[in-house]
Design a protein around this motif. Structure first.
Motif, PDB file in Angstrom:
ATOM      1  N   LEU A 288       0.806  -1.220   0.000  1.00 16.57           N
ATOM      2  CA  LEU A 288       0.000   0.000   0.000  1.00 16.57           C
ATOM      3  C   LEU A 288       0.839   1.270   0.000  1.00 16.57           C
ATOM      4  CD1 LEU A 288      -2.740  -1.105   2.542  1.00 16.57           C
ATOM      5  CD2 LEU A 288      -3.098  -0.616   0.124  1.00 16.57           C
ATOM      6  N   THR A 289       2.046   1.214   0.538  1.00 14.42           N
ATOM      7  CA  THR A 289       2.821   2.436   0.705  1.00 14.42           C
ATOM      8  C   THR A 289       3.901   2.633  -0.356  1.00 14.42           C
ATOM      9  OG1 THR A 289       4.304   1.282   2.250  1.00 14.42           O
ATOM     10  CG2 THR A 289       2.426   2.467   3.188  1.00 14.42           C
ATOM     11  N   ARG A 290       4.320   1.598  -1.014  1.00  9.29           N
ATOM     12  CA  ARG A 290       5.412   1.779  -1.967  1.00  9.29           C
ATOM     13  C   ARG A 290       4.924   2.501  -3.222  1.00  9.29           C
ATOM     14  NH1 ARG A 290       6.794  -1.250  -6.335  1.00  9.29           N
ATOM     15  NH2 ARG A 290       5.300  -2.818  -7.077  1.00  9.29           N
ATOM     16  N   ARG A 291       5.811   3.223  -3.857  1.00  8.32           N
ATOM     17  CA  ARG A 291       5.468   3.993  -5.046  1.00  8.32           C
ATOM     18  C   ARG A 291       5.383   3.080  -6.264  1.00  8.32           C
ATOM     19  NH1 ARG A 291       6.257   9.466  -4.778  1.00  8.32           N
ATOM     20  NH2 ARG A 291       6.734   9.529  -7.008  1.00  8.32           N
ATOM     21  N   THR A 292       4.389   3.363  -7.115  1.00  6.12           N
ATOM     22  CA  THR A 292       4.241   2.617  -8.363  1.00  6.12           C
ATOM     23  C   THR A 292       5.179   3.215  -9.408  1.00  6.12           C
ATOM     24  OG1 THR A 292       1.925   2.145  -7.867  1.00  6.12           O
ATOM     25  CG2 THR A 292       2.639   1.864 -10.144  1.00  6.12           C
ATOM     26  N   LEU A 297       4.135  -0.457 -14.191  1.00  3.61           N
ATOM     27  CA  LEU A 297       3.146  -0.285 -15.251  1.00  3.61           C
ATOM     28  C   LEU A 297       3.442  -1.196 -16.432  1.00  3.61           C
ATOM     29  CD1 LEU A 297       2.625   3.597 -15.295  1.00  3.61           C
ATOM     30  CD2 LEU A 297       1.203   1.849 -14.232  1.00  3.61           C
ATOM     31  N   GLU A 298       4.710  -1.345 -16.747  1.00  2.00           N
ATOM     32  CA  GLU A 298       5.082  -2.221 -17.857  1.00  2.00           C
ATOM     33  C   GLU A 298       4.729  -3.669 -17.537  1.00  2.00           C
ATOM     34  OE1 GLU A 298       9.063  -3.467 -20.447  1.00  2.00           O
ATOM     35  OE2 GLU A 298       9.150  -1.871 -18.958  1.00  2.00           O
ATOM     36  N   GLY A 304      -0.099  -4.952 -23.842  1.00  2.00           N
ATOM     37  CA  GLY A 304       0.982  -4.286 -24.552  1.00  2.00           C
ATOM     38  C   GLY A 304       0.600  -3.020 -25.277  1.00  2.00           C
ATOM     39  N   ASP A 305      -0.475  -2.316 -24.860  1.00  2.00           N
ATOM     40  CA  ASP A 305      -0.877  -1.089 -25.536  1.00  2.00           C
ATOM     41  C   ASP A 305      -0.388   0.155 -24.803  1.00  2.00           C
ATOM     42  OD1 ASP A 305      -2.430  -1.176 -23.298  1.00  2.00           O
ATOM     43  OD2 ASP A 305      -4.313  -0.651 -24.310  1.00  2.00           O
ATOM     44  N   GLN A 306       0.532  -0.034 -23.837  1.00  2.00           N
ATOM     45  CA  GLN A 306       1.127   1.049 -23.053  1.00  2.00           C
ATOM     46  C   GLN A 306       0.088   1.815 -22.233  1.00  2.00           C
ATOM     47  OE1 GLN A 306       3.428   3.469 -25.744  1.00  2.00           O
ATOM     48  NE2 GLN A 306       4.960   1.869 -26.069  1.00  2.00           N
ATOM     49  N   ARG A 307      -1.013   1.167 -21.921  1.00  2.00           N
ATOM     50  CA  ARG A 307      -2.032   1.705 -21.027  1.00  2.00           C
ATOM     51  C   ARG A 307      -2.417   0.603 -20.041  1.00  2.00           C
ATOM     52  NH1 ARG A 307      -4.898   6.292 -22.892  1.00  2.00           N
ATOM     53  NH2 ARG A 307      -4.201   6.998 -24.945  1.00  2.00           N
ATOM     54  N   VAL A 308      -2.630   0.978 -18.801  1.00  2.00           N
ATOM     55  CA  VAL A 308      -3.000   0.018 -17.767  1.00  2.00           C
ATOM     56  C   VAL A 308      -4.383   0.377 -17.241  1.00  2.00           C
ATOM     57  CG1 VAL A 308      -2.434  -0.918 -15.492  1.00  2.00           C
ATOM     58  CG2 VAL A 308      -0.610  -0.435 -17.122  1.00  2.00           C
ATOM     59  N   PHE A 316      -2.408  -7.132 -11.312  1.00  2.00           N
ATOM     60  CA  PHE A 316      -1.001  -6.941 -10.979  1.00  2.00           C
ATOM     61  C   PHE A 316      -0.807  -6.915  -9.459  1.00  2.00           C
ATOM     62  CE2 PHE A 316       2.362  -3.845  -9.881  1.00  2.00           C
ATOM     63  CZ  PHE A 316       3.459  -4.549 -10.342  1.00  2.00           C
ATOM     64  N   LYS A 317      -1.704  -6.206  -8.758  1.00  2.00           N
ATOM     65  CA  LYS A 317      -1.596  -6.138  -7.301  1.00  2.00           C
ATOM     66  C   LYS A 317      -1.849  -7.499  -6.655  1.00  2.00           C
ATOM     67  CE  LYS A 317      -0.453  -1.909  -6.373  1.00  2.00           C
ATOM     68  NZ  LYS A 317       0.810  -1.617  -5.650  1.00  2.00           N
TER      69      LYS A 317
END
Length: 359
Positions: A288-292, A297-298, A304-308, A316-317
């Motif tokens: 919860l605290t670490r920076r994304t 994101l990759e 693979g459309d460079q959008r999440v 992912f989480k």
């Protein structure tokens, strides 16, 4: 997300977020799956939702029954223990003439004593089978006793796993909305487990003290020998050089050995639970605290459309928490492919009827 050059919105109406997960290409056409996820909210402030349709409720209940049917309950463990003791006492009572060793003078008590010593794997060796029939019977009950103890440990392990999954779920979802309340709940949960550990530790100390005192006063052992025999018993070592021999001693041992071995198992279960809760809270706090980062994101960009999208981020989480693996996701996608009969990228009742025809 984009489909064939057309930008698709990530937010739909109705208070739900939608994101796209790419399907396998068919005939050169790129398709995406739309999956809905409810926005995170505090369960305490959430308004009651209408009940699901009867079919869905039935399916949910069936799935719950399937998972619960494979796990023994503590009531079943108690019934198995009672059945084992009754059957073992009756069997060894009938074969007591084929047993060698020290007798207390009460045939039924000796049979029950031998049954308990066998089930708990203490195996003092002060009362042993001498004939082939008695040895075969003792062999069968030794495996049955281990099965009863294993059933108890299995249920305890299920309890521990379910407790940690529930704790992790509450920690992740509550911390995002109400950090102060989440910290308070985590503290209360840790205190409950700690209190259970303390109570079990007191019971364990009382069990050791009572066993030592009884062996010292009733069996005439020296205090050191009595404590040595107690420790060898509760840890199921059962060296055999010290044991309960008198009529009163074996009557006491039938109850004391069963209770003390269970208390020892519970003590170490709560120790493991307290340690696991601490690790789960640390993991939830780290997630919860670490920076994304851009690397995150990759890794989360499944198509693979460079959008999440929201669904990709949630997956992912979940993978980051160790709650789901890529193999699990691939199996779910294959299941979706099988059910999506019309290849529309969505599931409908007609898809389910065509993919899962009733007999």
């Amino acid at each position: 997300m984009a489909t064939n050059g057309v930008q698709q919105p990530l937010l739909n109406g109705g208070g739900h977020s939608a994101s796209a997960i790419q399907q396998k290409p068919r005939n050169g056409v790129k398709r995406f799956r739309r999956c809905r996820t409810a926005p995170a909210s505090d369960p305490a402030s959430e308004e009651p939702r209408p009940p699901p349709p009867p079919d869905n409720a039935g399916a949910t209940a069936s799935a719950k029954n399937v998972f619960e049917s494979g796990r023994p309950s503590f009531r079943l463990v108690g019934l198995l223990l009672l059945a084992y003791l009754l059957a073992g006492t009756a069997a060894f009572y009938l074969t007591m003439d084929h047993m060698s060793g020290h007798r207390s003078g009460c045939r039924a008590l000796d049979a029950l004593y031998f049954c308990v010593v066998t089930m708990t794997t203490v195996g003092y060796g002060d009362l042993v089978p001498s004939s082939d029939a008695a040895k075969l019977l003792a062999s069968a009950f030794s495996f049955a006793g281990v099965a009863v103890v294993g059933t108890f440990l299995s249920k305890s392990a299920d309890y521990l796993v379910e407790k940690q999954e529930s704790l992790l779920f509450r920690a992740v979802h509550a911390s995002a909305a109400h950090p102060a309340r989440a910290r308070l709940r985590a503290t209360e949960a840790a205190n409950r487990t700690r209190y259970k550990l303390y109570a079990t530790a007191v019971l364990l100390a009382a069990s050791l003290a009572s066993g030592t005192l009884f062996l010292w006063k009733a069996e005439g052992m020296r205090p050191v020998d009595a404590f040595y025999c107690v420790c060898a018993t509760v840890t199921t070592l059962g060296y055999g050089d010290r044991s309960f021999t008198s009529l009163a001693g074996r009557a006491f041992a039938v109850v004391w050995i069963t209770v003390s071995t269970v208390v020892v198992a519970l003590f170490f279960l709560y120790v493991a639970e307290l340690y696991a809760e601490r690790r789960q809270r640390q993991l939830a706090r780290w997630v919860l605290t670490r920076r994304t980062t851009s690397a995150d994101l990759e890794a989360a960009d499944m198509d693979g459309d460079q959008r999440v999208g929201a669904a990709e981020f949630v997956l992912f989480k979940l993978k980051e928490l160790g709650k789901i693996s890529q193999e699990d996701i691939s199996e779910f996608l294959e299941e979706f492919d099988r059910l999506d009969v019309d290849h529309s990228g969505t599931l409908s009742p007609s898809d389910l009827a065509a993919a899962q025809p009733t007999a």
